[in-house]
Design a protein around this motif. Structure first.
Motif, PDB file in Angstrom:
ATOM      1  N   MET A  55       0.858  -1.186   0.000  1.00  0.00           N
ATOM      2  CA  MET A  55       0.000   0.000   0.000  1.00  0.00           C
ATOM      3  C   MET A  55       0.897   1.240   0.000  1.00  0.00           C
ATOM      4  O   MET A  55       1.972   1.235   0.602  1.00  0.00           O
ATOM      5  CB  MET A  55      -0.898   0.031   1.235  1.00  0.00           C
ATOM      6  N   GLN A  61       1.234   5.313   0.892  1.00  0.00           N
ATOM      7  CA  GLN A  61       0.706   6.361   1.755  1.00  0.00           C
ATOM      8  C   GLN A  61       1.376   7.667   1.345  1.00  0.00           C
ATOM      9  O   GLN A  61       2.596   7.766   1.355  1.00  0.00           O
ATOM     10  CB  GLN A  61       0.997   6.060   3.219  1.00  0.00           C
ATOM     11  N   GLU A  67      -3.545   4.611  -0.167  1.00  0.00           N
ATOM     12  CA  GLU A  67      -4.434   5.088   0.895  1.00  0.00           C
ATOM     13  C   GLU A  67      -5.091   6.381   0.445  1.00  0.00           C
ATOM     14  O   GLU A  67      -4.451   7.225  -0.177  1.00  0.00           O
ATOM     15  CB  GLU A  67      -3.647   5.339   2.182  1.00  0.00           C
ATOM     16  N   ASP A  98       0.875   5.613  12.014  1.00  0.00           N
ATOM     17  CA  ASP A  98       0.665   4.834  10.797  1.00  0.00           C
ATOM     18  C   ASP A  98       1.748   3.759  10.635  1.00  0.00           C
ATOM     19  O   ASP A  98       1.446   2.605  10.330  1.00  0.00           O
ATOM     20  CB  ASP A  98       0.661   5.764   9.582  1.00  0.00           C
TER      21      ASP A  98
END
Length: 132
Positions: free
Chosen positions: A43, A45, A77, A97
């Motif tokens: 992912m 970010q 994200e 995070d």
């Protein structure tokens, strides 16, 4: 090219943090890189940096535009972390995070889970604070 292959093939990566200068917003190369990665890799970010160097109205525009740009990418994200070293903001969110992605923090419990963490100190230092 080698960096893209590294990110695509490195299964141990939990996240890829994409730093974007708030003074400029997304550049063409940022879009190109996210497009190349596609749904491969971890992912992503996005972090807007140097937010203190942009007037607040312009910062809202840059953040909104960046947020809408993310809609077209996979495995990114939808939230954006805004950071400023001058304002000392955003770093707590960034640390949180990172800890969540690494499994150091239970997603349901926002409290620190690190061994030996002092509960009497905040996770983020405040300017002028005595850190013991």
């Amino acid at each position: 090219p080698e960096a893209l292959e590294f990110v695509r093939n490195r299964t141990s990566l939990r996240a890829l943090y994409v730093l974007v200068d708030a003074r400029h917003g997304f550049k063409w190369t940022d879009h190109e890189w996210l497009t190349e990665l596609g749904s491969a890799g971890p992912m992503k970010q996005v972090i807007l940096t140097k937010c203190d160097m942009v007037p607040r109205k312009r910062l809202i525009q840059v953040a909104s535009l960046a947020r809408s740009d993310l809609e077209s990418y996979k495995r990114v994200e939808r939230k954006i972390i805004l950071c400023s070293s001058a304002w000392q903001t955003g770093f707590h969110d960034l640390r949180k995070d990172i800890c969540q992605r690494c499994g150091l923090m239970d997603m349901k419990d926002p409290g620190p889970q690190l061994p030996g963490a002092r509960k009497d100190l905040p996770m983020r230092a405040v300017k002028g604070q005595d850190l013991g």
